[in-house]
Design an enzyme around this catalytic site. Structure first.
Site, mmCIF file in Angstrom:
data_model
loop_
_atom_site.group_PDB
_atom_site.id
_atom_site.type_symbol
_atom_site.label_atom_id
_atom_site.label_comp_id
_atom_site.label_asym_id
_atom_site.label_seq_id
_atom_site.Cartn_x
_atom_site.Cartn_y
_atom_site.Cartn_z
ATOM 1 N N HIS A 61 0.819 -1.205 0.000
ATOM 2 C CA HIS A 61 0.000 0.000 0.000
ATOM 3 C C HIS A 61 0.859 1.264 0.000
ATOM 4 O O HIS A 61 0.566 2.226 -0.693
ATOM 5 C CB HIS A 61 -0.914 -0.019 1.228
ATOM 6 C CG HIS A 61 -1.858 1.134 1.301
ATOM 7 N ND1 HIS A 61 -3.084 1.128 0.683
ATOM 8 C CD2 HIS A 61 -1.753 2.343 1.913
ATOM 9 C CE1 HIS A 61 -3.693 2.268 0.918
ATOM 10 N NE2 HIS A 61 -2.907 3.029 1.659
ATOM 11 N N ASP B 280 -0.301 15.059 5.781
ATOM 12 C CA ASP B 280 -1.438 14.490 6.494
ATOM 13 C C ASP B 280 -1.065 13.133 7.070
ATOM 14 O O ASP B 280 -0.127 12.491 6.619
ATOM 15 C CB ASP B 280 -2.629 14.330 5.545
ATOM 16 C CG ASP B 280 -2.334 13.343 4.441
ATOM 17 O OD1 ASP B 280 -1.353 13.562 3.709
ATOM 18 O OD2 ASP B 280 -3.047 12.340 4.332
ATOM 19 N N HIS C 40 -10.490 2.721 -0.674
ATOM 20 C CA HIS C 40 -10.648 2.295 0.717
ATOM 21 C C HIS C 40 -11.474 1.015 0.711
ATOM 22 O O HIS C 40 -12.497 0.907 1.389
ATOM 23 C CB HIS C 40 -11.285 3.397 1.567
ATOM 24 C CG HIS C 40 -10.533 3.657 2.832
ATOM 25 N ND1 HIS C 40 -11.119 3.906 4.035
ATOM 26 C CD2 HIS C 40 -9.202 3.665 3.075
ATOM 27 C CE1 HIS C 40 -10.187 4.088 4.964
ATOM 28 N NE2 HIS C 40 -9.019 3.945 4.399
#
Lengths: 758, 223
Positions: free
Chosen positions: A54, A276, A102
């Site tokens: 990922h 983030d 997601h």
């Protein structure tokens, strides 16, 4: 006992659970070689996260490089590699946009998985310095009537709405597709677009010795541990969803405050770098900021505000708690940053600083639990050239003959428009706020979402996402190109000039050579097509391991195309506007029903080859649609794709309740003309006064067109073939999803009127 | 004429309300939840959104914001106040309006263009409409089901304090199809649908919502 660096040095032979964290034997050996000792528990967690599929793109990297070779054009300000690409849209403004997956979290915990998918992509956009202004959701589910679809779909839709609505971001488009290949592995992709003054672009690099590392936003909890390394980087086994604690829990209110606080901080030019915290949490943020800045950094984990006081350093590093950002701030600016955070009720904590040297040291009550060169985590991960092989069943699939073609009848049309993939998405999109912020010019059911960026000039953007997994299963190279072509066409149909691309590549396991071949073919096809259409890739996401019990999903590259308007008031809607206008079908219709919705919906047949791709044609078609919109020649334009001309006629007629009389030309059978899915086609309606001007423009540019009828009355009539009342069509079109998932509201409201043209 | 629009943490349609007021011809003053000064505005809009994340109960926390006591006092003195969606919930929680807004009938958030019948065209916010006029503006909420006891509902209807009814379908199960109500004096109006999202042809279902904002300007001029 906390496993410190000191401890690791003295217990180098201790066995570690690297395999459970998703690391291979050779990867673990490599970590030991890099460190010259065994990793601490925290370091092991960090490597397992950063080197996961990922985060590291270790299987896809060699293929994604092709996207970097596409000519950038003169609009790209930031390309792939940062959190999201940035495109210059003129008037001193830039937009940034990206689509991400997601999938696995949404299968395990539909509501929170989908909600935090929105939260994550919104923070990616925010971290570039942009105010998020829209979201979209391309979704794929198993069969519409399958029990697991009933389990996941309502939660996923409610989660997207729950989070996005509460953030105040309009959801202006997306897709809902049903196919059994997604039964144990729904695809939940989320796209966000943001806008900023060009000079407000923020980057992630931590630089400047003595600068402070500030953690902004929510407290850190035990949610989401193992999210990227385990959940997103492995396939589900047959026993289905488990591992719910690996899914993060979202708090959109905190995110809303975080957005407002960050934007105020950006406007005051108070940060040197920002990142983030998403998948991989603090691990990723500390690593990437220090690696990007080629800086040293010291972070004190004991200063991180926690939800649970008993969390250990490894858990703090691995937590994927949402709504957090990491900012690099000069000591002078720190008080101002803290004051803005306090104004918005956002927790802000100085947790470390940029130091000399090149090492990232993470301390726990003064003792080092991590001491690494951050580049070894962020950039030196493994890169694999995975073996590939063409799927053994592909020849048989491609040569499978189609079911016999039926007569085109009213019954067939009603059956098709009510089928799960062609029926109205009203049940889904009415759960989304599509208009908050007051700039949504076009949203569902339009071909693309159109949003105004400037009230003064009308500058605006259009966005569409597309991807047909059946086409890609039959031919991944052509399928990926068709996905791009369709999104490009959708954007152009609204009148916007397509300028850039993002993508979310959803595939099975990269360890399966047949999946890897599909991936390689799809990326090659997409890169070539992006070059041909002059739409560079600005960024995107790869989602592997989408399979259940060894069966991969249909390969599903979802392609998002960004288009630009000088003036959104020129936009072309998809619905017929008024009676008495001329209907023109642009492009060529061929007998192309391989992989079609007809073959699937009525026969569960997947075989043959997908429609032919002609990118040159798509380009000319796009130019004609843009000119037609600019010069006010078009009343409506609607892209032909799944379900062919029949579906386009139905949708355009139902939009405002304006019917049509259609006369099909001689040649191909009415069935083929109505349900073939040949690419490169758009249905337009043109006022009679503009017909000549428009058709002359088409012939000057070599674009074939067919005059197929006029808008008229409240029925859809295909002469000598079928006639059906619009009310009957509407009932068939809109009843499917409420019948499957329950009524949305107490009573059915009247059909809304589409916006009137000025 | 100055219209103030309050921003609470989690307000979302505040800028939309500002735009609508501006398009109607008003001067707009942003008001901050933590500032009890109303900055001499002539009317106040409590906008839509999810103030304080809708935690505890929609509007239940916003009601205690620093700006609210000033607004409540001013409203009792006749200041025109319009609460839209979340703002309506805040007005009910503040007891400026009776009743409460609860979860939609089928528990789904619902956004659609909605027909309303204007039932009271005599309030400060509806005088530009005619009684019985049907308008289309968007509705979008998850907790918009208006409830009150039968006595209150009877009184609201008998006193003409229902400002608007849902028509062509009730999107959230509100009792008696009530979409908006007003206080005895007619200066405080709560409305679940969003007039501020129907002020431009380009972005809304039309401009039917502009009347709420032009009405209050006329009411203020007439004073």
């Amino acid at each position: 006992m906390i496993d410190t660096v000191k401890n690791a040095e003295s217990t180098s032979d201790e066995e570690q659970p690297y395999a459970e964290l998703g690391l291979q034997d050779e990867e673990y050996a490599r970590i030991k070689a890099i460190l010259g000792r065994r990793p601490t528990q925290s370091e092991l967690a960090m490597y397992s996260i950063m080197w996961s599929e990922h985060c590291s793109y270790k299987s896809s990297k060699v293929h994604l490089r092709q996207f970097g070779d596409i000519p950038k054009g003169d609009r790209m300000l930031v390309g792939m590699g940062e959190n999201a690409g940035v495109v210059d849209v003129g008037e001193g403004l830039a937009v940034t946009f990206k689509v991400e997956s997601h999938n696995h979290p949404s299968y395990v915990e539909p509501y929170q998985g989908a909600a935090t998918g929105i939260g994550g992509i919104v923070r990616d956009i925010l971290t570039m310095g942009a105010r998020p202004v829209l979201v979209m959701d391309p979704l794929r589910f198993g069969d519409a009537d399958h029990p697991d679809t009933k389990r996941v779909l309502p939660g996923i839709v409610a989660g997207i709405g729950g989070y996005g609505n509460c953030l105040g971001l309009p959801n202006v488009g997306g897709e809902v597709v049903f196919d059994p290949s997604y039964q144990g592995n729904p695809l939940v992709n989320a796209l966000c677009l943001g806008v900023m003054p060009k000079d407000r672009i923020q980057l992630s690099a931590a630089r400047g010795v003595g600068n402070i590392v500030v953690l902004l936003g929510a407290k850190t909890g035990r949610d989401g541990i193992g999210g990227v390394s385990v959940l997103a980087s492995a396939t589900f086994e047959e026993d289905g969803p488990a591992n719910r604690p690996a899914v993060q829990v979202g708090d959109p209110f905190t995110e809303k405050l975080l957005i407002e606080a960050c934007l105020e901080i950006f406007d005051a030019q108070l940060v040197e770098g920002i990142q983030d915290l998403g998948g991989a949490g603090l691990t990723c943020a500390l690593t990437e900021t220090s690696a990007a800045g080629k800086s040293g950094m010291v972070a004190h984990l004991d200063r991180v505000p926690l939800r649970e006081a008993t969390m250990d350093p490894t858990e703090i590093l691995a937590s994927e708690s949402q709504e957090r950002m990491l900012a690099i701030v000069t000591p002078d600016n720190l008080p101002k940053v803290l004051a803005i955070a306090e104004k918005w009720g956002v927790i802000a904590t100085a947790i470390g600083e940029v130091v000399a040297g090149d090492r990232l040291q993470v301390l726990w009550h003064g003792e080092a639990v991590v001491d690494v060169v951050p580049g070894t985590l962020a950039d030196d991960g493994p890169v694999y050239e995975r073996p590939m092989s063409r799927p053994a069943d592909l020849d048989a699939l491609q040569s499978a003959s189609l079911p016999p073609y039926p007569e085109a009848t009213k019954e067939l049309l009603l059956q098709m428009v009510a089928s799960p993939n062609l029926c109205s998405r009203r049940w889904v999109v009415e759960q989304y706020d599509r208009i908050v912020l007051g700039n949504s010019v076009l949203a569902w059911p339009e071909d693309a979402g159109v949003v105004r960026l400037s009230e003064e000039t009308g500058l605006g953007v259009a966005l569409a996402t597309d991807g047909n997994g059946r086409y890609t299963r039959l031919d991944p190279f052509a399928g990926a190109q068709l996905a791009l072509a369709e999104a490009y066409r959708n954007v152009a149909a609204t009148g916007a000039v397509p300028i850039a691309v993002t993508n979310c590549l959803n595939f099975g396991s990269p360890e399966d050579p047949e999946v890897m071949w599909q991936f390689a073919e799809a990326t090659r096809g997409l890169a070539e097509a992006c070059t041909a259409l002059a739409t560079p890739v600005t960024g995107g996401n790869v989602s592997f391991y989408n399979s259940t019990a060894g069966t991969p999903i249909n390969p599903t590259p979802v392609v998002g195309v960004l288009g630009l308007f000088d003036d959104v008031s020129r936009r072309t809607p998809m619905g017929f506007q008024t009676e008495g206008e001329v209907l023109l079908l642009l492009g060529d219709t061929r007998d192309e029903l391989g992989g079609s919705e007809w073959a699937w919906a009525l026969h569960r047949h997947l075989g043959g080859t997908p429609p032919q791709v002609d990118l040159q044609r798509e380009k000319v078609l796009g130019e004609v649609l843009v000119s037609g919109s600019r010069d006010g020649m078009l009343s409506s334009a609607h892209d032909l794709s799944d379900g062919g001309l029949a579906q386009a006629l139905v949708e355009s007629a139902l939009a405002r309740g304006v019917g049509a009389r259609v006369v099909l030309p001689a040649g191909l059978s009415p069935f083929v003309q109505l349900f073939s899915e040949s690419a490169g086609r758009v249905l337009v309606s043109v006022p009679r006064s503009e017909e000549l001007r428009f058709t002359e423009m088409c012939s000057a540019r070599g674009l074939p067109l067919t005059r197929i009828g006029v808008t008229d009355g409240t029925t859809l009539e295909v002469q000598d073939v079928l006639t059906v009342d619009l009310d009957e069509l509407r009932t068939a079109h809109e009843s499917t999803l409420p019948a499957l998932f329950g009524p949305l509201a107490g009573a059915t409201a009247a059909a809304p009127a589409a916006p009137a043209l000025p | 004429m100055k219209i103030g629009v309050v921003t609470f943490p989690g307000s979302l349609d505040d800028r939309d309300a500002q735009r609508a007021a501006r398009l109607a011809g008003a001067e707009v003053t942003p008001l901050w939840h933590a500032d009890s000064d109303l900055h001499a505005v002539d009317a106040v809009v409590l906008p839509g959104g999810f103030s304080y994340g809708d935690y505890l109960r929609c509007g239940a926390i916003a009601r205690f914001a620093q700006v609210m006591p000033t607004i409540v006092d001013a409203a009792k003195g006749g200041l025109p106040v319009l609460g839209i969606c979340n703002g309506f919930q805040v007005l009910c929680e503040s007891h400026l309006l009776p009743g409460a807004l609860t979860r939609n009938q089928n528990l789904h958030f619902v956004h659609r263009d909605q027909q309303l019948e204007i039932a009271n065209a005599a309030t400060a916010w509806t005088s530009d409409y005619e009684a019985g006029q049907v308008i289309t503006i968007p509705v979008k909420n998850g907790e918009g089901c208006f409830v009150a006891d039968a006595k209150t509902l009877d009184a609201l209807e008998a006193e003409g304090r229902v400002v608007a009814y849902y028509q062509g379908g009730n999107p959230n199960g509100s009792l008696r199809d009530i979409a908006g109500i007003t206080n005895e004096r007619g200066n405080v109006v709560g409305l679940m649908p969003h007039p501020e999202h129907a002020v431009e042809d380009l972005t809304g279902p039309g401009t039917d919502g502009l009347g709420f904002f032009t009405s209050v300007l006329k009411a203020l001029v007439a004073k």
